[in-house]
Enzyme design. Structure first.
Site, short mmCIF file in Angstrom:
data_model
loop_
_atom_site.label_atom_id
_atom_site.label_comp_id
_atom_site.label_asym_id
_atom_site.label_seq_id
_atom_site.Cartn_x
_atom_site.Cartn_y
_atom_site.Cartn_z
N TRP A 198 0.63 -1.21 0.02
CA TRP A 198 -0.03 -0.07 0.00
C TRP A 198 0.97 1.34 0.05
O TRP A 198 0.68 2.36 -0.58
CB TRP A 198 -0.91 -0.01 1.18
CG TRP A 198 -1.65 1.07 1.39
CD1 TRP A 198 -3.11 1.38 0.90
CD2 TRP A 198 -1.56 2.60 2.02
NE1 TRP A 198 -3.51 2.34 1.00
CE2 TRP A 198 -2.56 3.22 1.96
CE3 TRP A 198 -0.32 2.86 2.74
CZ2 TRP A 198 -2.68 4.41 2.15
CZ3 TRP A 198 -0.45 4.24 3.13
CH2 TRP A 198 -1.53 4.81 3.05
N HIS A 199 1.97 1.16 0.84
CA HIS A 199 2.94 2.32 0.98
C HIS A 199 3.51 2.74 -0.45
O HIS A 199 3.99 3.89 -0.58
CB HIS A 199 4.00 2.12 2.01
CG HIS A 199 3.37 2.35 3.34
ND1 HIS A 199 2.94 1.44 3.90
CD2 HIS A 199 3.32 3.20 4.06
CE1 HIS A 199 2.35 1.85 5.21
NE2 HIS A 199 2.50 3.07 5.32
N GLY A 200 3.81 1.78 -1.37
CA GLY A 200 4.54 2.14 -2.60
C GLY A 200 4.71 1.01 -3.36
O GLY A 200 4.74 -0.12 -2.94
#
Lengths: 489, 334
Positions: A342-344
């Protein structure tokens, strides 16, 4: 538009005055007053977002419309409820996937097979905050499917719920059950809430402009050429990054929550003194709370959670404990893997997620994951807090590094005799460390409060002195303005 | 709501009004009260250069201009005058962090306001002359309102906004007002606007041992240690910096110079070795093609000036002896 920009300093008071004086007071006898006020929220939120790049406004509108429409369809035709929710989740995740992950996965697969991915890449810039508003929209349709919330016919209120500008680009990721009802009823101005909001904004600005931006100077210098620095310098930079990311993200959340309070909207808490955690499970209950509870509610529990929800008939009594443990480990790995992704779109984030999942396993075996659920840290917990902090620091090195190889080299470079050398000194380092200490001190003293700058117990003259003092500190020690780290997610 | 707005207004308003009064009284940029003849250099050098020019223009009939940034501190217009015809009346039109766009604005102003530009010396430095920031907001380099066509009030409000954000400035402006210390300030010639350090008032070539005089005593050794770490290999070519918009402005500048039949020279100035990249070759070609190769003098990269630390008062500013020799070089065609 950034919270720490001149544009926002002009935008906020104008929007505030129009919101309360025109769309509340002037239309108070109109039966469309609430709708007009919500429409105003949508318009200003779209201006806020469009300030960055108006072309991506259609994505927010599309995501909002799909989720709102799926809710209505689920209500209309209960037989195909599951189909509608699955289609909505799929389409929203597809949009997220194309804009955020497509190039990453194509590049990774191509590299795996030694191919050149250039012809297949889309090279689209990542729309700011896409992960935040997509998850917020998804929470609505899933909650409607589960029957936790009634689908709304009020499209304006729903669009306001998805695009509400304080939390649009970096959270907190709100739940429809909390935020949507607030857009469906008349808001009244509350003096105490507004003043508390201003306090929270001030504290958020301190965290961002003073702590995070000052730490960033040292961190960027060292991480950009980590091979050339001593172990002590690398360790100091990693610790400062730990405070940078906290100051940056929790500062943003404080400003977002404080701004919302000015508009009579209450957002959920997103950080709760995470660096005073006594084990890694507690850290994750205090760090980015809105995302973690999202994963728990919509991924972890549907996957079986920690096994408590399983029917006794499906598990033999003999293997019950082992099966529960297995479920808990598997689900923990899944949500941390997803959280990392989700963060990247980078393997470092995946690795960071898996690292934290690994830290969780001993707690599952020892049944200590909920050991500190109902208590706050005291001085006696200091050794535990330091240990957890250092484990978190290692995680942040992985998170911040350009690649997994770079993260590994960075971590191994911190283990040598130069650890006892004096770390690199740059102008402003003492000031930065002093501000970090101030942050820790205030957060420690107020760790049981709703937020860390709640001064309601101090007399008025004292409060005013503290406000002016903090403004002075911000003006004196602010570093050159940087964008918020979490915008890229 | 009324209570909230009142509280906020009082909370923010009282210190703002107090600061505003202080700002008007102290006038830290000397931009509120009428411009005076005090030769102390202002925080905003462009304001001072422009105001002095406007005040003196009828009396001195300037017709020769040096357009420069702080690097023009090393230029002696009295020396320059000796290479010009007898009618030359030079003026140092200086602004801190001057850009080529800023020079264009000034040249355009002179052109449209009846000045003659018989001679011009344009000093370029890398990279700040090529800055894309057309309208800087910092007080140091805020553009004078006659060039930006904004009002004097807005100009001062921008300065005031900068003061509000800088508490160190609050005390500084009080100190400057009540206890002025001219000794550490730079001074300017009240006719030609030449800049020079207040403790070095003659126009002789700076003795070798004084070349670091502008640098704070405590920082000298630190700087000498720093620059000693660099070698010739650290001197590289800069990135291309000239944009299409700037090319347009340069062509317009050339047109103005042609209209005035100006004798001009363009100096791409040196800085101490490691901070002195070679100008990008395509940028140099653009300048040469517009202004003529014979009028563009390139001192970037390694050369006889940049080798010696004592030629510089700090890594970015060459001393007056270098300015003197460069003028000699380009007018005596060594």
């Amino acid at each position: 538009m950034l919270f720490n920009s001149l544009e926002f300093a002009i935008f906020l008071p104008i929007v505030f005055l129009l919101y309360w004086f025109v769309f509340d007071y002037a239309f108070k006898h109109s039966r469309h007053q609430l709708m007009l006020q919500n429409l105003f929220v949508v318009v200003v939120s779209y201006i806020f977002y469009g300030w960055w790049d108006w072309r991506f406004l259609f994505l927010i509108a599309l995501t909002s419309f799909l989720s709102w429409g799926s809710g209505l369809l689920m209500e209309k035709d209960g037989k195909y409820k599951k189909v509608f929710v699955v289609v909505n989740v799929f389409v929203n995740l597809l949009i997220l996937g194309v804009f955020k992950y497509y190039d990453f996965f194509v590049t990774s697969f191509a590299q795996m097979f030694g191919a050149n991915p250039d012809g297949l890449l889309l090279r689209i810039i990542l729309p700011v905050g896409i992960s935040f508003y997509t998850f917020q929209a998804l929470s609505y349709s899933i909650d409607v499917y589960r029957g936790r919330i009634e689908p709304t016919k009020d499209i304006v209120a729903f669009f306001a719920y998805v695009s509400f500008f304080p939390q649009l680009v970096a959270g907190p990721i709100e739940r429809a059950t909390n935020l949507l009802p607030q857009f469906q009823k008349k808001r009244t101005f509350d003096y105490d809430q507004a003043v508390d909001g201003m306090r929270q904004i001030l504290w958020g600005l301190f965290k961002k402009l003073v702590v995070a931006d000052n730490c960033a100077i040292y961190v960027d210098k060292v991480f950009d050429a980590y091979q050339t620095y001593s172990a002590s310098t690398l360790l100091l930079a990693a610790v400062l990054f730990t405070f940078q990311i906290y100051g940056d993200f929790s500062g943003y959340s404080d400003i977002a929550i404080g701004t919302s309070k000015l508009f009579g909207i209450r957002l959920m808490r997103n950080f709760n003194v995470p660096y005073f955690s006594r084990n890694i499970a507690e850290f994750w209950k205090r760090w980015h709370i809105s995302l973690n509870t999202w994963f728990v509610d919509y991924v972890y529990i549907p996957l079986g959670g920690d096994g408590r929800g399983l029917s006794p008939r499906t598990i033999s009594p003999k293997g019950e404990r082992a099966r529960k443990m297995w479920l808990q480990i598997r689900n923990t790995f899944i949500i941390f893997l997803l959280s990392g992704l989700w963060h990247g779109a980078n393997w470092t984030y995946v690795c960071w997620g898996l690292y934290h999942a690994l830290l969780f396993i001993p707690l599952i075996f020892l049944n200590r994951a909920k050991a500190f659920n109902n208590s706050v840290a005291t001085w006696r917990d200091l050794p535990r807090m330091v240990l957890v902090f250092m484990l978190v620091v290692i995680g942040w090195i992985i998170f911040r590094a350009e690649s997994i190889t770079a993260a590994w080299c960075y971590i191994t470079s911190t283990i040598n005799l130069s650890l006892i050398d004096m770390p690199l000194y740059i102008v402003g380092l003492k000031k930065t460390l002093l501000m970090v200490v101030l942050l820790l001190f205030v957060e420690w003293c107020t760790r049981t409060y709703e937020h860390n700058f709640n001064l309601s117990k101090i007399p008025l003259w004292g409060r005013v002195c503290v406000y002016y003092g903090l403004i002075l500190i911000i003006l004196l020690f602010k570093a050159s303005s940087q964008s918020f780290i979490y915008f890229q997610f | 709501m009324k209570r909230f707005l009142l509280s906020i207004s009082l909370f923010l308003g009282i210190p703002l009004v107090f600061l505003f009064i202080l700002y008007v009284v102290c006038d830290p940029f000397r931009t509120i009260h009428p411009f005076d003849t005090n030769n102390t250099i202002n925080t905003n050098r462009e304001y001072q250069s422009t105001e002095l020019l406007l005040r003196n223009k009828d009396r001195y009939q300037y017709n020769s201009f040096v357009f420069c940034s702080s690097r023009g501190n090393a230029i002696n217009t009295y020396q320059w005058k000796t290479y010009l015809n007898g009618e030359a009346r030079p003026y140092l039109f200086q602004a801190w962090a001057e850009t080529l766009s800023g020079i264009f604005l000034k040249m355009n102003y002179l052109d449209t306001h009846g000045f003659h530009i018989d001679n011009a010396l344009i000093l370029i430095d890398i990279p700040s002359s090529f800055s894309k920031k057309q309208m800087p907001t910092e007080s140091l380099s805020l553009k004078h309102f006659i060039f930006t066509h904004r009002s004097r009030v807005l100009y001062n409000l921008q300065h005031f906004a900068n003061v509000i954000q800088n508490p160190k400035m609050w005390l500084q402006m009080c100190e400057d007002y009540w206890y002025p210390h001219v000794s550490y300030r730079m001074a300017a010639d009240t006719i030609t606007n030449d800049a020079y350090a207040a403790n070095y008032l003659n126009y002789e070539i700076m003795p070798r041992q004084d070349s670091l005089c502008d640098y704070p005593e405590s920082k000298r050794d630190e700087w000498i240690n720093l620059v000693s770490q660099y070698t010739d290999a650290d001197i590289v070519e800069s990135e291309p910096l000239i944009t299409e918009k700037l090319v347009m402005q340069l062509k317009l500048m050339k047109q103005i110079l042609q209209r005035h039949n100006t004798q001009y020279r363009i100096i791409i100035t040196p800085s101490y070795c490691y901070t002195n990249p070679y100008i990008n070759s395509s940028d140099l070609s653009i300048l040469q093609s517009i202004f003529g190769a014979e009028y563009v003098y390139n001192y970037t990269g390694k050369n006889s000036y940049t080798d010696d630390i004592y030629n510089f008062s700090d890594p970015n500013h060459f001393g007056r002896q270098v300015g003197y020799r460069i003028i000699q070089d380009i007018y005596e065609e060594k």
